[in-house]
Design an enzyme around this catalytic site. Structure first.
Site, PDB file in Angstrom:
ATOM      1  N   GLU A 192      -2.529 -22.194  14.189  1.00 50.48           N
ATOM      2  CA  GLU A 192      -1.673 -22.622  15.288  1.00 50.48           C
ATOM      3  C   GLU A 192      -2.213 -23.904  15.895  1.00 50.48           C
ATOM      4  OE1 GLU A 192       0.648 -23.614  18.156  1.00 50.48           O
ATOM      5  OE2 GLU A 192       1.255 -21.990  16.814  1.00 50.48           O
ATOM      6  N   ASP A 204      22.376 -22.895  17.805  1.00 49.03           N
ATOM      7  CA  ASP A 204      21.158 -23.677  17.568  1.00 49.03           C
ATOM      8  C   ASP A 204      21.382 -25.180  17.627  1.00 49.03           C
ATOM      9  OD1 ASP A 204      20.200 -21.166  17.091  1.00 49.03           O
ATOM     10  OD2 ASP A 204      19.447 -21.569  15.076  1.00 49.03           O
ATOM     11  N   GLU A 244      32.893 -21.486   6.202  1.00 55.58           N
ATOM     12  CA  GLU A 244      31.487 -21.146   5.968  1.00 55.58           C
ATOM     13  C   GLU A 244      31.099 -21.555   4.558  1.00 55.58           C
ATOM     14  OE1 GLU A 244      27.880 -20.430   5.771  1.00 55.58           O
ATOM     15  OE2 GLU A 244      28.726 -19.869   7.720  1.00 55.58           O
ATOM     16  N   ALA A 262      32.506 -28.287   5.734  1.00 59.94           N
ATOM     17  CA  ALA A 262      33.470 -29.031   6.536  1.00 59.94           C
ATOM     18  C   ALA A 262      32.901 -30.384   6.950  1.00 59.94           C
ATOM     19  CB  ALA A 262      33.857 -28.223   7.768  1.00 59.94           C
ATOM     20  N   HIS A 279      12.502  11.715  31.886  1.00 57.41           N
ATOM     21  CA  HIS A 279      11.073  11.930  31.609  1.00 57.41           C
ATOM     22  C   HIS A 279      10.913  12.888  30.430  1.00 57.41           C
ATOM     23  CE1 HIS A 279       6.789  12.527  32.401  1.00 57.41           C
ATOM     24  NE2 HIS A 279       6.996  13.832  32.243  1.00 57.41           N
ATOM     25  N   ARG A 334      12.658 -25.319  13.916  1.00 55.65           N
ATOM     26  CA  ARG A 334      13.900 -25.440  13.172  1.00 55.65           C
ATOM     27  C   ARG A 334      14.641 -26.704  13.584  1.00 55.65           C
ATOM     28  NH1 ARG A 334      15.091 -21.017  10.292  1.00 55.65           N
ATOM     29  NH2 ARG A 334      17.298 -21.556  10.170  1.00 55.65           N
ATOM     30  N   TYR A 366       7.140 -17.230  17.142  1.00 59.91           N
ATOM     31  CA  TYR A 366       7.609 -15.857  16.904  1.00 59.91           C
ATOM     32  C   TYR A 366       7.844 -15.551  15.431  1.00 59.91           C
ATOM     33  CZ  TYR A 366      12.509 -17.395  16.406  1.00 59.91           C
ATOM     34  OH  TYR A 366      13.673 -17.982  15.975  1.00 59.91           O
TER      35      TYR A 366
END
EC number: 1.8.1.4
Length: 470
Positions: free
Chosen positions: A206, A314, A39, A119, A446, A274, A186
């Protein structure tokens, strides 16, 4: 390999320690593999550090502030409610720190080796990890690439002190007086709502004809109505052209309805999508097949065109969702261990922490009809639910998409308070192949918001108790 260098051997090497990578590493370790995770930033990736978690913390704080100011109808009158935004940011950071520290503890507890650095693939069994002036070579039997994504930067909106990506918007040192949000997806809706709750004058531009294009128009309309109530201006079919930055603010130029207009703001937030982080890994060295958008092509086990290298999250096709990445991470780790695991995206939920929240899983009604599926769309409003009334939060509905031939639930949409939590029951229903009758016959406590799922199921069966449908 560099001459004179020695290589450290591992069995499974994971590149990226976000919600996909760290879950993959832990699952691989559980299955008996020797695992190394690399990382370059902080453990937890975008999600824990500058995405899902801090944004929800900011949203939660903003709701507390708004509720303190606007509860007169319930007999709560609060005067001179103020924001210590530095304290808000401090609290948000503490939430992030707890979770990232937890990830480190989980990795170490599962004997996963944590390596700091970037990496680069040398070949299909070797990476070079660079950290500042030092470098180390690692060899592996299998690798899982989980490097995530980054915000797209528009040519005329270069990120700066005034033109922000989502990370910049999360880490502001002040509540801005005004904010222009470019993009009504979002991220733009969530952060725009948060700052509007804090008192910022927010304008959302938008490019499409509607915000939240991945959801039904009726859901978007409810959110727009609530945004308007907060003083947010939503401009659709708006093309952002450019920005002129000043020391104390920025002027945005955009086109809408055939006119060129300008708007001044303290900051601009750009949320137009993205980009996958696949361009600096040296993937061309090993011949991994990519799409023209820079995504890595994978099979149902998340295996790339190079058989011992897997990719998740992603950087592969599909929605950029943390829970999807975690799910794929488990599948990849199990595939490496020889298990017959494979992805099945039939019940992957999508959630927007808007006001009210909205969520979806499985088919939308129109999507099912477009595929020739005969469905019943059964809807129940929050306004007819006792708990929603007691919360003084009644906008919205729950809709079940039920296959007509056998009553099986194949989709669900919710817009209303706690939609993000309520969608889980319906994801389970879809995953398990449950029918509307199964939900209707399940006793729900309830008074709870969860009863709305039962009530909608009764609507699908034609036996609703608390709503007249004829």
């Amino acid at each position: 390999m560099v001459v004179g260098d020695f290589a450290i051997e591992t069995e499974t090497l994971v590149v990226g320690a976000g919600p996909g990578g760290y879950v993959a590493a832990i699952r691989a370790a559980q299955l008996g593999q020797k695992v190394t995770i690399v990382e370059k930033g902080n453990l937890g990736g975008v999600c824990l550090n500058v995405g899902c978690i801090p944004s929800k913390a900011l949203i939660s704080a903003s709701h507390r502030y708004e509720q303190a100011k606007h509860s007169e109808e319930m007999g709560i009158k609060a005067e001179n409610v103020t924001i210590d935004f530095a304290k808000v940011q401090e609290w948000k950071a503490s939430v992030v720190k707890k979770l990232t520290g937890g990830v480190e503890g989980l990795l170490k507890g599962n004997k996963v080796e944590i390596v700091k650095g970037e990496a680069y693939f040398v070949d299909a069994n070797t990476v070079r990890v660079v950290n500042g002036d030092s470098a180390q070579t690692y060899t592996f039997k299998n690798a899982i690439i989980a490097t995530g994504s980054r915000p797209i930067e528009l040519p005329n909106f270069k990120f700066s002190n005034r033109i922000l990506d989502s990370t910049g918007a999360l880490n502001l040192g002040e509540v801005p007086k005004s904010l222009v949000v470019i993009g009504g997806g979002y991220i733009g809706i969530e952060l725009g709502t948060a700052y509007a709750n804090f008192g910022t004058k927010v304008t959302i531009l938008e490019g499409a004809g509607e915000i939240l294009s991945g959801f039904e128009k009726q859901m978007a309309a409810i959110i727009k109505k609530r945004l308007k109530k907060k003083g947010v201006e939503v401009v659709t079919n708006a093309l952002a052209k450019g920005a002129e930055e000043r020391e104390d603010g920025v002027t945005v130029t955009y086109e809408a309805n055939g006119e060129t207009k300008t708007i001044d703001a303290d900051y601009v937030l750009v949320t137009v999508g993205r980009r996958p982080n696949t361009d600096e890994l040296g993937l061309e060295q090993i011949g991994i097949k990519m799409t023209n958008r820079g995504l890595i092509e994978v099979d149902q086990q998340c295996r790339t065109s190079v058989p011992n290298i897997f990719a998740i999250g992603d950087i592969v096709p599909g929605p950029a969702l943390a829970h999807k990445a975690s799910y794929e991470g488990k599948v990849a780790a199990e595939a490496i261990a020889g298990h017959p695991s494979a992805v099945d995206y039939v019940a992957i939920p999508a959630v927007v922490f808007s006001d009210p929240e909205c969520a979806s899983v499985g088919y939308f009604e129109q999507q099912a009809k477009d595929e020739g599926i005969d469905v019943i769309a059964a809807k129940f409003p929050f306004a007819a639910n006792g708990r929603a009334l007691a919360l003084n939060d009644t906008d919205g509905f729950l809709k079940l998409v039920v296959r007509k031939e056998d009553g099986v639930i194949i989709g669900a949409q919710i817009i209303g308070p706690n939609a993000s939590d309520m969608i889980a029951e319906l994801g389970l229903a879809i995953e398990a192949g449950m029918t509307a009758e199964d939900i209707a016959l399940t006793i729900h406590a309830h008074p709870t918001l969860g009863e709305i799922a039962m009530e909608a199921a009764e609507v699908a069966l034609g036996t609703p108790i608390h709503i007249i449908t004829k």
